[in-house]
Write an enzyme that holds these catalytic residues in place. Structure first.
Site, short mmCIF file in Angstrom:
data_model
loop_
_atom_site.label_atom_id
_atom_site.label_comp_id
_atom_site.label_asym_id
_atom_site.label_seq_id
_atom_site.Cartn_x
_atom_site.Cartn_y
_atom_site.Cartn_z
N ASP A 31 -34.30 46.20 90.96
CA ASP A 31 -33.78 46.60 92.49
C ASP A 31 -33.40 47.91 92.88
O ASP A 31 -32.93 48.66 92.07
CB ASP A 31 -32.34 45.77 92.63
CG ASP A 31 -31.98 45.53 93.98
OD1 ASP A 31 -31.92 44.33 94.36
OD2 ASP A 31 -32.01 46.44 94.97
N SER A 117 -40.09 32.20 104.46
CA SER A 117 -39.11 31.93 105.29
C SER A 117 -39.67 30.90 106.53
O SER A 117 -40.66 30.82 106.71
CB SER A 117 -39.02 33.10 106.27
OG SER A 117 -37.99 33.03 107.26
N TYR A 141 -41.58 40.20 111.16
CA TYR A 141 -40.86 39.66 109.88
C TYR A 141 -41.53 38.32 109.49
O TYR A 141 -41.93 38.22 108.48
CB TYR A 141 -39.42 39.54 110.20
CG TYR A 141 -38.82 38.71 108.99
CD1 TYR A 141 -38.67 39.38 107.76
CD2 TYR A 141 -38.36 37.34 109.08
CE1 TYR A 141 -38.27 38.69 106.79
CE2 TYR A 141 -37.95 36.75 108.05
CZ TYR A 141 -37.78 37.27 106.76
OH TYR A 141 -37.23 36.32 105.88
N LYS A 145 -44.41 37.61 106.12
CA LYS A 145 -44.03 36.43 105.06
C LYS A 145 -45.43 35.58 104.89
O LYS A 145 -45.94 35.28 103.79
CB LYS A 145 -42.70 35.53 105.38
CG LYS A 145 -41.55 36.67 105.19
CD LYS A 145 -41.24 36.53 103.71
CE LYS A 145 -39.84 37.23 103.53
NZ LYS A 145 -39.75 37.63 102.19
#
Ligand code: UDP
Length: 329
Positions: A31, A117, A141, A145
């Site tokens: 991360d 999503s 966005y 995805k």
């Protein structure tokens, strides 16, 4: 299994790391801590502060930690920002995972679990949404995805990658022990904002639109507990053994809940009123989004342990009450 969790210090990733440990797997976290919190990951979990676009560093981690499967959570997820700064979203949500996937395929690590999503569906014609419904995102966005989902399909055919893409509805709630939870800067999500408004830590909540064609005029969403989401990611492992496997699952409870119903649940759980006012609609908000997740239940044996909004809000409240500053000391 040895599992690399990319974005494992973020909201959903950190809950998944805990669930992996509880299920007897060995998570390793990568991360870059742009949005993640080091304190969201237990000290004894191997942790690498690295960008997923850094193929040489990721390659070293794959080899050193003998990684067998990669889970990817490291995406930017502010819909409005994706409209005003799409380059940021295409680089982080498409280009960076392509580097990760090239590195994995080159290293022979060919199992992948991807956070997709419900934003990939855009404004669906029918509800609840099934995995077979057309995907037609209405913002960058959702498009990023979908672009990764499409790349994964091609990589499954060409390189034998086995993958599962989970299309989340509204992730919510926190770990039952209150040890980790949602801590976004800026925070834009309804449940944390409503809780903070009730606690007097933020101004009154703005309810975006009360003139939608829904029973109470406010938007309907499908709130699903973050630990329920996480469990599905682990339940899919045994399905990924055959090279080239391609799996897509909706993850939601299937229960549509309005903004006003969320406010009422927060008031009941916290015992405090949620000061709120009606405001204009937020651009890009579909009136209703809720899932048919029977495929995940049927094929993965996925069970929903937090089926109602009050049980979800109760876990969020426990986290926000004990850690009003989130992960900050
Ligand atoms: N919402 C709202 N006020 C807020 C934040 C959200 O009325 O301050 C509404 C939003 O319009 C949507 C629902 O709450 O109908 C859930 O929004 P959220 O941002 O939590 O998730 P999204 O559905 O956008 O992924």
């Amino acid at each position: 299994m040895n599992v690399l969790v990319v974005g494992g210090a973020g909201y959903i990733g950190s809950h998944c790391v805990r669930q992996l440990t509880a299920a007897g797997h060995r998570p390793v976290v990568a991360d870059n801590l742009v949005f993640g919190h080091r304190a969201a990951v237990a000290e004894d979990v191997p942790f690498y502060s690295v960008n997923l676009g850094n193929e040489s560093e990721i390659g070293k981690i794959l080899r050193k930690e003998k990684i067998e499967l990669v889970m990817h959570f490291a995406a930017y997820a502010y819909v409005g920002e994706s409209v005003t700064d799409p380059l940021k979203y295409y680089f982080n949500n498409v280009a960076a995972p392509l580097h990760l996937l090239r590195c994995m395929i080159g290293s022979g690590v060919k199992k992948f679990v991807f956070s997709s999503s419900c934003a990939t569906y855009g404004i669906p014609a029918t509800m609840p949404i099934t995995e077979a419904d057309p995907q037609s995102p209405i913002n960058p966005y959702g498009q990023t995805k979908l672009d990764v989902e499409n790349a994964l399909k091609a990589f499954a055919v060409a390189y034998g990658l086995s993958f599962a893409a989970f299309r989340y509805f509204n992730a919510a709630g926190a770990a039952e022990d209150g040890g980790i939870g949602e801590d976004h800067t800026p925070e834009t999500h309804l449940i944390p904002l409503a809780i903070d408004a009730a606690a007097g830590r933020r101004p009154p909540l703005q309810v975006f639109g009360n003139d939608y064609p829904t029973p109470d005029g406010t938007c309907l969403r499908d709130y699903v507990h973050v630990d329920d989401l996480s469990r599905a990611h682990i339940a899919v492992f045994e399905k990924l053994t055959t090279p080239g496997t391609q799996l897509f699952y909706n993850l939601g409870t299937g229960t549509p809940t309005s903004v006003l119903e969320v406010i009422r649940a927060v008031e009941k759980i916290t015992g405090k009123p949620v000061p709120h006012a009606f405001a204009p609609r937020r651009a890009g908000d579909p009136p209703a989004l809720y899932a048919d997740s029977s495929k995940a239940q049927r094929e993965l044996g996925w069970t929903i342990q937090f089926p109602d909004i009050e049980s979800i809000v109760a876990t969020a409240w426990k986290w926000h009450e004990s850690r009003p500053g989130g992960f900050k000391p």
